[in-house]
Design an enzyme around this catalytic site. Sequence first.
Site, mmCIF file in Angstrom:
data_model
loop_
_atom_site.group_PDB
_atom_site.id
_atom_site.type_symbol
_atom_site.label_atom_id
_atom_site.label_comp_id
_atom_site.label_asym_id
_atom_site.label_seq_id
_atom_site.Cartn_x
_atom_site.Cartn_y
_atom_site.Cartn_z
ATOM 1 N N THR A 127 0.868 -1.141 0.104
ATOM 2 C CA THR A 127 -0.085 -0.197 -0.160
ATOM 3 C C THR A 127 1.037 1.432 -0.131
ATOM 4 O O THR A 127 1.652 1.535 0.950
ATOM 5 C CB THR A 127 -0.919 0.227 1.184
ATOM 6 O OG1 THR A 127 -1.712 -1.322 1.246
ATOM 7 C CG2 THR A 127 -1.846 1.097 1.203
ATOM 8 N N GLU A 157 -3.169 -5.328 -2.787
ATOM 9 C CA GLU A 157 -3.849 -6.534 -2.056
ATOM 10 C C GLU A 157 -5.016 -6.208 -1.137
ATOM 11 O O GLU A 157 -5.057 -5.075 -0.919
ATOM 12 C CB GLU A 157 -2.658 -7.157 -1.253
ATOM 13 C CG GLU A 157 -1.949 -6.268 -0.083
ATOM 14 C CD GLU A 157 -2.631 -6.276 0.969
ATOM 15 O OE1 GLU A 157 -3.364 -7.035 1.174
ATOM 16 O OE2 GLU A 157 -2.224 -5.159 1.844
ATOM 17 N N LEU A 159 -5.995 -8.596 1.393
ATOM 18 C CA LEU A 159 -6.249 -9.546 2.160
ATOM 19 C C LEU A 159 -6.243 -9.242 3.633
ATOM 20 O O LEU A 159 -5.753 -8.120 4.068
ATOM 21 C CB LEU A 159 -5.024 -10.629 2.067
ATOM 22 C CG LEU A 159 -3.603 -10.456 2.515
ATOM 23 C CD1 LEU A 159 -3.267 -10.421 3.687
ATOM 24 C CD2 LEU A 159 -2.823 -11.257 1.568
ATOM 25 N N LEU A 259 -19.601 -2.931 10.083
ATOM 26 C CA LEU A 259 -20.828 -2.234 10.976
ATOM 27 C C LEU A 259 -20.635 -2.718 12.343
ATOM 28 O O LEU A 259 -21.919 -2.299 12.862
ATOM 29 C CB LEU A 259 -21.944 -2.179 10.285
ATOM 30 C CG LEU A 259 -23.120 -1.070 10.582
ATOM 31 C CD1 LEU A 259 -22.396 0.295 10.038
ATOM 32 C CD2 LEU A 259 -24.391 -0.965 9.933
ATOM 33 N N GLY A 266 -7.955 -1.498 14.377
ATOM 34 C CA GLY A 266 -6.358 -1.223 14.613
ATOM 35 C C GLY A 266 -5.603 -2.048 13.692
ATOM 36 O O GLY A 266 -6.319 -2.391 12.490
ATOM 37 N N CYS A 269 -2.946 -2.306 8.885
ATOM 38 C CA CYS A 269 -3.278 -1.418 7.682
ATOM 39 C C CYS A 269 -4.087 -0.129 7.867
ATOM 40 O O CYS A 269 -3.873 0.845 7.680
ATOM 41 C CB CYS A 269 -4.009 -2.455 6.932
ATOM 42 S SG CYS A 269 -2.765 -3.619 6.097
ATOM 43 N N LYS A 272 -2.861 3.147 9.886
ATOM 44 C CA LYS A 272 -1.895 3.944 9.194
ATOM 45 C C LYS A 272 -2.136 4.265 7.705
ATOM 46 O O LYS A 272 -1.680 5.221 7.138
ATOM 47 C CB LYS A 272 -0.477 2.874 8.996
ATOM 48 C CG LYS A 272 -0.438 2.065 7.860
ATOM 49 C CD LYS A 272 0.882 1.259 7.651
ATOM 50 C CE LYS A 272 1.083 0.310 6.772
ATOM 51 N NZ LYS A 272 0.368 0.645 5.344
ATOM 52 N N LYS A 332 -7.395 -8.023 16.421
ATOM 53 C CA LYS A 332 -8.427 -8.716 16.183
ATOM 54 C C LYS A 332 -8.485 -10.235 16.658
ATOM 55 O O LYS A 332 -7.391 -10.558 16.566
ATOM 56 C CB LYS A 332 -9.111 -8.418 14.800
ATOM 57 C CG LYS A 332 -8.262 -9.044 13.810
ATOM 58 C CD LYS A 332 -8.934 -8.879 12.408
ATOM 59 C CE LYS A 332 -8.111 -9.615 11.475
ATOM 60 N NZ LYS A 332 -8.700 -9.459 9.931
HETATM 61 C C1 UDX Z 1 -7.716 -4.679 6.597
HETATM 62 C C2 UDX Z 1 -8.416 -4.942 5.368
HETATM 63 O O1 UDX Z 1 -9.676 -5.613 5.428
HETATM 64 C C3 UDX Z 1 -7.859 -5.483 4.090
HETATM 65 O O2 UDX Z 1 -8.852 -5.453 2.987
HETATM 66 C C4 UDX Z 1 -6.451 -4.728 3.829
HETATM 67 O O3 UDX Z 1 -6.099 -5.102 2.706
HETATM 68 C C5 UDX Z 1 -5.541 -4.710 5.084
HETATM 69 O O4 UDX Z 1 -6.319 -4.218 6.239
HETATM 70 P P1 UDX Z 1 -7.086 -6.418 8.672
HETATM 71 O O5 UDX Z 1 -6.096 -5.379 8.913
HETATM 72 O O6 UDX Z 1 -6.311 -7.904 8.529
HETATM 73 O O7 UDX Z 1 -7.385 -6.132 6.951
HETATM 74 O O8 UDX Z 1 -8.258 -6.364 9.260
HETATM 75 P P2 UDX Z 1 -10.014 -6.268 9.315
HETATM 76 O O9 UDX Z 1 -10.417 -7.627 9.252
HETATM 77 O O10 UDX Z 1 -10.117 -5.163 8.147
HETATM 78 O O11 UDX Z 1 -10.136 -5.606 10.787
HETATM 79 C C6 UDX Z 1 -9.518 -4.223 10.882
HETATM 80 C C7 UDX Z 1 -9.759 -3.692 12.397
HETATM 81 O O12 UDX Z 1 -11.337 -3.242 12.292
HETATM 82 C C8 UDX Z 1 -9.615 -4.622 13.442
HETATM 83 O O13 UDX Z 1 -9.329 -4.161 14.685
HETATM 84 C C9 UDX Z 1 -11.104 -5.002 13.584
HETATM 85 O O14 UDX Z 1 -11.637 -5.560 14.734
HETATM 86 C C10 UDX Z 1 -12.008 -3.812 13.314
HETATM 87 N N1 UDX Z 1 -13.353 -4.039 12.876
HETATM 88 C C11 UDX Z 1 -13.528 -4.864 11.790
HETATM 89 C C12 UDX Z 1 -14.343 -3.324 13.705
HETATM 90 O O15 UDX Z 1 -14.195 -2.728 14.909
HETATM 91 N N2 UDX Z 1 -15.513 -3.527 13.221
HETATM 92 C C13 UDX Z 1 -16.096 -4.049 12.173
HETATM 93 O O16 UDX Z 1 -17.213 -4.203 11.832
HETATM 94 C C14 UDX Z 1 -14.738 -4.780 11.344
#
Ligand code: UDX
Length: 455
Positions: A127, A157, A159, A259, A266, A269, A272, A332
């Site tokens: 990114t 990406e 993911l 939602l 946190g 990704c 930042k 998470k």
């Molecule tokens: C994210 C993006 O989803 C992904 O497409 C990108 O390429 C990289 O960043 P990731 O960081 O693995 O992926 O986590 P993600 O599942 O998106 O969750 C991000 C954060 O949001 C977590 O801390 C999660 O607990 C929080 N979250 C997610 C919420 O608080 N509420 C939600 O409804 C969904």
Amino acid sequence: MPVQPIRITVLGTGYLGATHAVCMAALGYDVLGVDVDQSKIDALSSGTLPFFEPGLPGLLAESLATGRLRFTTDFAEAAAFGDVHFVCVGTPQKPGSHAADMRYVDSAVTELASRITRRALIVGKSTVPVGTAERLAQLAREVSPAGDLVELAWNPEFLREGFAVEDTLHPDRLVFGVASEWAEERLRQVYAPILAADTPLVVADLRTSELVKVAANSFLATKISYINAMAEVCEATGADINLLAEALSHDARIGGRFLKPGLGFGGGCLPKDIRAFQARAQELGVGHAVAFLDQVDQINIRRRVRVLDMARELVGGDLSGVRIAALGAAFKPNSDDVRDAPALDVARMLYLEGADVIVYDPEANANAHRVYPDLVYADSLADAVSGADLVLLLTEWDEFREADPVALGLLVRSRRMIDARHALDAEAYLAAGWEFRALGRPIGTTVDQERRAVA
Ligand code: UDX
């Protein structure tokens, strides 16, 4: 003459790169993973993943066994081996700034391109700030002995940690940012097995493809902060954020994904990326267009502070000396990643206020200890909650969801629970004699008692 199969290198074997290398090998390609960190290369070569990701260890072992996947620290070997080189190195937040730190990407491209002597495609996946790909394309041409024969494309990406294999092999969409038909054709060849499954493909210019990634992550972060802002309003009114979110989710235009209210986002990704996007937009003179992302960030941080306020309220105002079990450290569940983890941040703030904090995470204790060695870490849920005056659910691991409130109640000193992730059965906890609080819900509060009385 038979067509030579495409040989792939993956530069950077962190979360993204290791997953991409393994998945490309699983698709049948000969893959060489490259990293400057010898210990990572040694670990991966012997089948050990340096991070927790469900499903990936098995696929790594299978790919190594076929001989199609190897790892090295040697850029010359990579340059000689690869037809398509994926750049998957990190772009962390620059210390003391909101901008992305590009030094690893720049260095990987320079180290590789300066050794490429034939036609090759370098494909960025990291990114990056919009405009980076064009700069790197020029850099690669300049430093490579092959000159214009080295082309650059962008293939962002998407993911998610915890679903990395699934998201790589069965993505919602593919985006190719290309500057030539040859580059598009090459990418179509590489991704042929995935495109054959009717995966939507967007072919774009380099700049648009870079923007897709930050735009997507900004949207996701905004959606989470939106529902968390509504949680703040619920807290002020006695309304219930879970019911509100459920009602919104049935509107097909809004949808229920991302939602979920709680302690907020946190990880490596979302936080930042929204900051780097603001920094880049300001450089481009359009900072006002994404100024709302600062609010998104602040709403997110406020959730952490709100948990501290709640904790203080529950123990009568002063946290010093209060024994607190902090359940969860990862950003998470199903991840051992503690980068910008809301859970660990809350534990740290409690500690700084003088609380006696014990952290337990099923997978992330070791990583958390490296970041915050001053915190105390327990080896089990039971050890963490024993003698606690207050328990905080901060990362929604199944182990915590499934814990029996009656059994936990026998271990703690005082039955007080804050569910910061809406992961627990509030009724079961109340029935087991717990004082129970959840972010954005009036459970166990005066409003809730009044409501129960009316019902
Ligand atoms: C994210 C993006 O989803 C992904 O497409 C990108 O390429 C990289 O960043 P990731 O960081 O693995 O992926 O986590 P993600 O599942 O998106 O969750 C991000 C954060 O949001 C977590 O801390 C999660 O607990 C929080 N979250 C997610 C919420 O608080 N509420 C939600 O409804 C969904």
